[in-house]
Design a protein around this motif. Structure first.
Motif, mmCIF file in Angstrom:
data_model
loop_
_atom_site.group_PDB
_atom_site.id
_atom_site.type_symbol
_atom_site.label_atom_id
_atom_site.label_comp_id
_atom_site.label_asym_id
_atom_site.label_seq_id
_atom_site.Cartn_x
_atom_site.Cartn_y
_atom_site.Cartn_z
ATOM 1 N N LEU A 34 0.820 -1.214 0.000
ATOM 2 C CA LEU A 34 0.000 0.000 0.000
ATOM 3 C C LEU A 34 0.855 1.266 0.000
ATOM 4 O O LEU A 34 0.620 2.183 -0.802
ATOM 5 N N VAL A 35 1.843 1.338 0.872
ATOM 6 C CA VAL A 35 2.684 2.545 0.950
ATOM 7 C C VAL A 35 3.490 2.755 -0.332
ATOM 8 O O VAL A 35 3.497 3.856 -0.885
ATOM 9 N N PRO A 36 4.181 1.732 -0.864
ATOM 10 C CA PRO A 36 4.882 1.934 -2.136
ATOM 11 C C PRO A 36 3.947 2.324 -3.283
ATOM 12 O O PRO A 36 4.318 3.121 -4.140
ATOM 13 N N VAL A 37 2.732 1.769 -3.295
ATOM 14 C CA VAL A 37 1.776 2.098 -4.357
ATOM 15 C C VAL A 37 1.390 3.572 -4.295
ATOM 16 O O VAL A 37 1.396 4.278 -5.319
ATOM 17 N N LEU A 38 1.069 4.051 -3.097
ATOM 18 C CA LEU A 38 0.678 5.453 -2.950
ATOM 19 C C LEU A 38 1.855 6.382 -3.244
ATOM 20 O O LEU A 38 1.676 7.455 -3.837
ATOM 21 N N THR A 39 3.048 5.981 -2.837
ATOM 22 C CA THR A 39 4.235 6.787 -3.136
ATOM 23 C C THR A 39 4.490 6.856 -4.637
ATOM 24 O O THR A 39 4.785 7.917 -5.195
ATOM 25 N N CYS A 40 4.357 5.719 -5.292
ATOM 26 C CA CYS A 40 4.536 5.664 -6.745
ATOM 27 C C CYS A 40 3.505 6.537 -7.449
ATOM 28 O O CYS A 40 3.830 7.247 -8.404
ATOM 29 N N LEU A 41 2.267 6.482 -6.977
ATOM 30 C CA LEU A 41 1.215 7.307 -7.578
ATOM 31 C C LEU A 41 1.531 8.784 -7.410
ATOM 32 O O LEU A 41 1.431 9.563 -8.376
ATOM 33 N N LEU A 42 1.932 9.185 -6.209
ATOM 34 C CA LEU A 42 2.202 10.590 -5.932
ATOM 35 C C LEU A 42 3.397 11.096 -6.742
ATOM 36 O O LEU A 42 3.299 12.126 -7.423
ATOM 37 N N VAL A 43 4.498 10.358 -6.678
ATOM 38 C CA VAL A 43 5.715 10.803 -7.361
ATOM 39 C C VAL A 43 5.606 10.614 -8.868
ATOM 40 O O VAL A 43 5.835 11.540 -9.656
ATOM 41 N N GLY A 44 5.245 9.397 -9.287
ATOM 42 C CA GLY A 44 5.179 9.104 -10.713
ATOM 43 C C GLY A 44 4.116 9.915 -11.433
ATOM 44 O O GLY A 44 4.367 10.445 -12.537
ATOM 45 N N GLY A 45 2.930 10.030 -10.838
ATOM 46 C CA GLY A 45 1.867 10.801 -11.474
ATOM 47 C C GLY A 45 2.217 12.268 -11.592
ATOM 48 O O GLY A 45 1.956 12.900 -12.628
ATOM 49 N N THR A 46 2.819 12.819 -10.546
ATOM 50 C CA THR A 46 3.208 14.235 -10.576
ATOM 51 C C THR A 46 4.295 14.487 -11.615
ATOM 52 O O THR A 46 4.218 15.436 -12.400
#
Length: 240
Positions: free
Chosen positions: A99-111
């Motif tokens: 869950l934490v890596p997924v949300l981090t990936c979404l925040l960083v990668g999406g931005t």
């Protein structure tokens, strides 16, 4: 005799199911070519699109007529998208553990994907309208078209950018992931779904169920975040 053949051809083209069949045949041709060669450049979407464009041009039809004729296929896009919940459900325990890596990936990668696109367009001298049309390129067409209109872009052009993003992501994404040494199914799927939306997700499903599940998750989260946050971010930016 030629008049009879011409009338017969016009009758065939005018049949409600002609373009549905032509679309399925073009995709099946691309799929067979892709399965035989396993080359990303022969991805079914990439092959079937020019085949259909050529068929529409040769038939003397226009896009509005084709769009109306294939409406039954467009209706099926909804159930097809919902069906992506199946691999998500099958891998729910794995998703929770990351869950934490997924949300981090979404925040960083999406931005990064969104901001870098706008910066590159700005550096190349693009107008504000083009930048706003490019901004939601990494999400599915319905969301991208709606968001593009909200922030000052062009919906029809946004759909084109989405298509190119998906196809290019499916072609070059796996190669870049191999070069970077990314082989974990979860990371592989997140990268493809986050940047190449539905086309990337279909490509990730070829790698396995786990990669497909994380790609579907990334595509869903990226679409939701873009629809909610991008208009807000653009509004704040405009106020400055």
């Amino acid at each position: 005799m030629s008049g009879t053949l011409s009338d017969a051809w016009q009758a065939i083209v005018a049949h409600p199911l002609f373009w549905v069949g032509a679309t399925l045949a073009a995709y099946q041709f691309g799929l067979a070519l892709y399965q035989r060669t396993r080359l990303a450049v022969f991805h079914p979407v990439l092959v079937s699109t020019p085949v259909l464009v050529l068929a529409i041009w040769l038939a003397g039809e226009d896009y509005p007529h084709y769009r109306d004729a294939v409406q039954p296929l467009l209706v099926l896009l909804g159930p097809a998208t919902v069906a992506l919940a199946v691999p998500l459900y099958m891998n729910l325990r794995r998703i929770r553990s990351y869950l934490v890596p997924v949300l981090t990936c979404l925040l960083v990668g999406g931005t990064v994907a969104t901001v870098l696109t706008i910066l590159l367009a700005w550096a190349l001298g693009a107008e504000n309208m083009i930048m706003m049309t490019l901004a939601p390129k990494s999400v599915t067409s319905p969301i991208a078209m709606l968001v593009a209109e909200q922030i000052g872009g062009v919906a029809a052009l946004a759909a084109v950018f989405v298509m190119f993003t998906g196809v290019l992501g499916a072609i070059f994404g796996p190669m870049l992931l191999r070069v970077c040494g990314v082989d974990h199914p979860a990371a592989w799927g997140m990268a493809m779904g986050l940047t190449a939306h539905a086309v990337g997700t279909s490509r990730a499903l070829e790698q396995g169920e786990e990669a497909g599940a994380f790609a579907a998750l990334a595509m869903s989260l990226m679409g939701t975040a873009t629809a909610l946050l991008l208009p807000l971010a653009v509004s704040i930016w405009m106020m400055w």
